[in-house]
Structures are given as structure tokens and as C-alpha cells.
Scaffold this active site. Sequence first.
Site, PDB file in Angstrom:
ATOM      1  N   ARG A 189      53.966  30.459  46.060  1.00  0.00           N
ATOM      2  CA  ARG A 189      53.201  30.108  44.863  1.00  0.00           C
ATOM      3  C   ARG A 189      53.191  31.280  43.892  1.00  0.00           C
ATOM      4  O   ARG A 189      53.272  32.438  44.295  1.00  0.00           O
ATOM      5  CB  ARG A 189      51.779  29.702  45.200  1.00  0.00           C
ATOM      6  CG  ARG A 189      50.867  30.821  45.709  1.00  0.00           C
ATOM      7  CD  ARG A 189      50.038  31.471  44.619  1.00  0.00           C
ATOM      8  NE  ARG A 189      48.978  32.305  45.160  1.00  0.00           N
ATOM      9  CZ  ARG A 189      48.778  33.568  44.815  1.00  0.00           C
ATOM     10  NH1 ARG A 189      49.569  34.172  43.953  1.00  0.00           N
ATOM     11  NH2 ARG A 189      47.777  34.257  45.338  1.00  0.00           N
TER      12      ARG A 189
ATOM     13  N   GLU B 196      41.652  29.117  40.065  1.00  0.00           N
ATOM     14  CA  GLU B 196      41.325  30.525  39.753  1.00  0.00           C
ATOM     15  C   GLU B 196      42.133  31.034  38.546  1.00  0.00           C
ATOM     16  O   GLU B 196      41.715  31.947  37.835  1.00  0.00           O
ATOM     17  CB  GLU B 196      41.573  31.415  40.970  1.00  0.00           C
ATOM     18  CG  GLU B 196      41.136  32.848  40.742  1.00  0.00           C
ATOM     19  CD  GLU B 196      41.275  33.726  41.971  1.00  0.00           C
ATOM     20  OE1 GLU B 196      40.514  33.512  42.930  1.00  0.00           O
ATOM     21  OE2 GLU B 196      42.160  34.609  41.970  1.00  0.00           O
TER      22      GLU B 196
ATOM     23  N   ARG C  75      48.523  27.336  39.086  1.00  0.00           N
ATOM     24  CA  ARG C  75      49.043  27.842  40.349  1.00  0.00           C
ATOM     25  C   ARG C  75      50.230  26.932  40.637  1.00  0.00           C
ATOM     26  O   ARG C  75      50.055  25.718  40.854  1.00  0.00           O
ATOM     27  CB  ARG C  75      48.005  27.718  41.470  1.00  0.00           C
ATOM     28  CG  ARG C  75      46.857  28.736  41.349  1.00  0.00           C
ATOM     29  CD  ARG C  75      47.353  30.099  41.770  1.00  0.00           C
ATOM     30  NE  ARG C  75      46.371  31.152  41.603  1.00  0.00           N
ATOM     31  CZ  ARG C  75      45.658  31.694  42.580  1.00  0.00           C
ATOM     32  NH1 ARG C  75      45.778  31.229  43.812  1.00  0.00           N
ATOM     33  NH2 ARG C  75      44.833  32.680  42.356  1.00  0.00           N
TER      34      ARG C  75
ATOM     35  N   CYS D  10      42.334  37.535  39.038  1.00  0.00           N
ATOM     36  CA  CYS D  10      42.016  38.550  40.034  1.00  0.00           C
ATOM     37  C   CYS D  10      43.089  39.642  39.995  1.00  0.00           C
ATOM     38  O   CYS D  10      44.284  39.329  40.081  1.00  0.00           O
ATOM     39  CB  CYS D  10      41.965  37.906  41.422  1.00  0.00           C
ATOM     40  SG  CYS D  10      41.504  39.067  42.700  1.00  0.00           S
TER      41      CYS D  10
ATOM     42  N   THR E  49      44.177  41.422  42.121  1.00  0.00           N
ATOM     43  CA  THR E  49      45.019  41.480  43.327  1.00  0.00           C
ATOM     44  C   THR E  49      46.300  40.670  43.148  1.00  0.00           C
ATOM     45  O   THR E  49      47.229  40.799  43.937  1.00  0.00           O
ATOM     46  CB  THR E  49      44.281  40.907  44.565  1.00  0.00           C
ATOM     47  OG1 THR E  49      43.936  39.557  44.294  1.00  0.00           O
ATOM     48  CG2 THR E  49      43.057  41.705  44.882  1.00  0.00           C
TER      49      THR E  49
ATOM     50  N   ARG F   6      52.841  34.720  46.011  1.00  0.00           N
ATOM     51  CA  ARG F   6      52.570  34.822  47.450  1.00  0.00           C
ATOM     52  C   ARG F   6      53.537  33.876  48.136  1.00  0.00           C
ATOM     53  O   ARG F   6      53.595  32.683  47.825  1.00  0.00           O
ATOM     54  CB  ARG F   6      51.120  34.440  47.760  1.00  0.00           C
ATOM     55  CG  ARG F   6      50.542  35.245  48.914  1.00  0.00           C
ATOM     56  CD  ARG F   6      49.042  35.095  48.969  1.00  0.00           C
ATOM     57  NE  ARG F   6      48.691  33.816  49.549  1.00  0.00           N
ATOM     58  CZ  ARG F   6      48.736  33.555  50.856  1.00  0.00           C
ATOM     59  NH1 ARG F   6      49.104  34.489  51.716  1.00  0.00           N
ATOM     60  NH2 ARG F   6      48.397  32.364  51.299  1.00  0.00           N
TER      61      ARG F   6
ATOM     62  N   ARG G  72      46.645  35.741  57.158  1.00  0.00           N
ATOM     63  CA  ARG G  72      45.430  35.039  56.744  1.00  0.00           C
ATOM     64  C   ARG G  72      45.252  33.856  57.674  1.00  0.00           C
ATOM     65  O   ARG G  72      46.180  33.466  58.367  1.00  0.00           O
ATOM     66  CB  ARG G  72      45.579  34.470  55.333  1.00  0.00           C
ATOM     67  CG  ARG G  72      45.688  35.478  54.264  1.00  0.00           C
ATOM     68  CD  ARG G  72      45.899  34.769  52.947  1.00  0.00           C
ATOM     69  NE  ARG G  72      45.785  35.683  51.838  1.00  0.00           N
ATOM     70  CZ  ARG G  72      45.546  35.328  50.587  1.00  0.00           C
ATOM     71  NH1 ARG G  72      45.389  34.063  50.290  1.00  0.00           N
ATOM     72  NH2 ARG G  72      45.465  36.204  49.634  1.00  0.00           N
TER      73      ARG G  72
ATOM     74  N   GLU H 138      42.657  32.359  51.805  1.00  0.00           N
ATOM     75  CA  GLU H 138      41.977  33.653  51.733  1.00  0.00           C
ATOM     76  C   GLU H 138      40.648  33.617  52.495  1.00  0.00           C
ATOM     77  O   GLU H 138      39.876  32.697  52.351  1.00  0.00           O
ATOM     78  CB  GLU H 138      41.730  33.965  50.239  1.00  0.00           C
ATOM     79  CG  GLU H 138      40.882  35.174  49.938  1.00  0.00           C
ATOM     80  CD  GLU H 138      41.653  36.485  50.091  1.00  0.00           C
ATOM     81  OE1 GLU H 138      42.875  36.433  50.275  1.00  0.00           O
ATOM     82  OE2 GLU H 138      41.011  37.545  50.040  1.00  0.00           O
TER      83      GLU H 138
HETATM   84  C1  CIR Z   1      36.999  40.056  46.589  1.00  0.00           C
HETATM   85  O1  CIR Z   1      36.813  40.966  45.783  1.00  0.00           O
HETATM   86  O2  CIR Z   1      36.950  40.207  47.799  1.00  0.00           O
HETATM   87  C2  CIR Z   1      37.276  38.668  46.043  1.00  0.00           C
HETATM   88  N1  CIR Z   1      37.144  38.667  44.640  1.00  0.00           N
HETATM   89  C3  CIR Z   1      38.645  38.163  46.433  1.00  0.00           C
HETATM   90  C4  CIR Z   1      39.762  39.156  46.343  1.00  0.00           C
HETATM   91  C5  CIR Z   1      41.065  38.562  46.756  1.00  0.00           C
HETATM   92  N2  CIR Z   1      41.689  37.882  45.695  1.00  0.00           N
HETATM   93  C6  CIR Z   1      41.812  36.533  45.578  1.00  0.00           C
HETATM   94  O3  CIR Z   1      41.424  35.755  46.397  1.00  0.00           O
HETATM   95  N3  CIR Z   1      42.433  36.105  44.489  1.00  0.00           N
END
Ligand code: CIR
Length: 342
Positions: free
Chosen positions: A112, A211, A215, A257, A259, A266, A295, A300
Amino acid sequence: MQPLIFPTFHSNSRALVKQYLTPALYEELAPLKTHTGFTLDAAIQSGLKNPDSSIGIYAGDAQSYSTFSSILDPIIHAYHAVEGSIEHRPVDKTLLAPLDPDKAFILSSRVRVARNLKGFSFPCHITGQDRSRVESLVSEAIKKLPRNLLGSYRGFKGLVPSQMQDLLNRKQAFPKGDRFQDAAGINRNFPDSRGIFASLDKKFMIWVNEEDHLRIISMESSSDISGVFNRLCSGLDHLSNWLDFAFNKKYGFLTSCPTNIGTAMRAGVHIRLRKLEKKQALLKRLVNRYNLQIRGTGGEKTLVDQGIFDISNKQRLGICGTRIIENLHTGVAAIIEAEKNL
Ligand code: CIR
């Protein structure tokens, strides 16, 4: 003007935002706003409300990455473990052999990418009207997909709970986001303007307004990660003719995010490892050696269930998509070999 009050993170919090946000930095950044009005206080809500956050900060729009760069840069460098400049390279198709043609271990392969539309706030800060415009733009672009990817879009608004549950069970819908996304504002007005496009064979999907605005997902019940990746690239190429994605030279594709920035990709497999399940230390060593992560199969922050692991790339920034697939292929092949030898 009201005096600035330095936010208090939970004493147990180990979030990167807590580690890097000093009072001096807060004083510098708190008065700033992006052109859409996004602020540092809004960006850190999730980290403040969730002591178990790992990052604790979201971007409200593309400009957040420059306006709040003094806090986001160190977090991004720490999370992605990148040093120096980051080079973005285009992807090439891959022709790697299926990893597990006998289907002894791998249940499915999935790739994705996240994308946001240029000129719109990201989901934690978007207005209802703009969220609906994003849905319309994506719905139009979907109609231009090539014949092998054609399918239909299903919006979630107006579905009764049993219909929604049915779609969720068939993985044709995504649920309201978790408490991290909730605190960031991503769940506002759910399920308005949210929905999923699925190709007729269900191997190519687009989640709209989760999010991130999009996606884009390619998946199938096989170990042909190369074929799955190539299908994703083809869909993405077509969509890019009609949609303009938020991108900056420094960080590549921009996401809610931090990350996910960079390739925003991913790529992973769901794999059954009955023996390695009992040798967690060895499995962890292998996963780390090949720069992968584990995971639960629910996504997540979910748990591993019945010996089925979701193994995917850890690196998303400072690497190209093609390399991510090659690394995954090498790493998962080594993990299968270790499982067979046990
Ligand atoms: C954290 O700070 O733990 C959450 N905001 C998730 C971080 C991982 N990122 C995500 O799922 N897109």
C-alpha cells in the site's frame, strides 16, 4: 495575548514528540499557523491524550512539514534513522519469483501507499466540504483507470450498522480510526465522505479519507509480491495523470503521520510460522537483520494471532519502492528458510 503554557505529557510517555519538544521550541512554534490555520497545539493532541504514543504528532497539511520543521525534522530523523540528505528515485517494475509457490507459509501479499491531494488539508484538519471534494476528485479519477483495474466505489455514508459490519467482515470497508487518530481529529464526521473503491477482482483498492486522503492498496492471496507491486505501480501511474499529490523535495510524499512519509509505502506478507513462533528471539533477529517489522494481522498495534505474522518493511524514507520490495523478498525468503530448518 495569552501566556503560552508548555504542554504536559504523561510521565510514562516515551513519545518522540515529548523527547524533542523543549520549552524554547514550544515558545517558538506555538504562535505559528500554516496557511490553513493548523497549529502545533493541534498537531500534538494525540501524543498528549495517548501516553503510549510512539510519535505523538500528526501533520494537518503539507505546510506543517515546513512551518513546524524544527520539531518534525528531529522526530523524522530519529524514527526513520536517516542521516544526511534523502534521495527520491522513481520505481521500476520488479520480476522476482513468488516466494512460496506451494503456499506452505504465505497466505497473502499486500503493498500500500498513502497519498494526499495537493492543496487540501490532511484528514486531521480538513473541513467537511473539502473532505467531500476529495471524495469527488478521487471518484472521477477512478473512472479513468485501465480496464484490468476497473471496479466500483462504495461510500459508507447512509449505510445501516449491519451493512457496514458486513462490509467490514469482507474487508470492503475500514472502521473508524483508533484512539490515536481520534485524538488527532481524523475521525470527525465519520463515515461522511469515506469509502472504498475495489476493482472487480478485489486485488486493487483505494481507501478514501481514512488517515490519508488515499490509501492505495494492491493485494492477493499469493506470495507473488512482485506482481502485487507492479499492479500497484500501474494503478498509481494512472491516478497520477488525474490527481496531484502532496510532495516535497526533502521528504517525498507527505502523509498525516510522519512515520509514513517518503515512499509512504508498506509492503508485506501474512505468513504462518508455526516453529519460529516458538523461537521469538531468532525471529526478531532475522526481522531486524533485513530491516523488517512484525505487526499483528489486524494492523498497527494489534497482536499476533494463531502463528500468523504480518511482516513488512520498516524503512519508508530514503529508499525507493523497488528496493523495499527487493529487501522484503530477500528477508522473507531467509525467514522461510529458517522456519524450514527448525
Ligand atoms: C503513535 O504515535 O504511536 C501513533 N500516532 C501511531 C504511529 C504509527 N503510525 C501510524 O499508524 N500511521
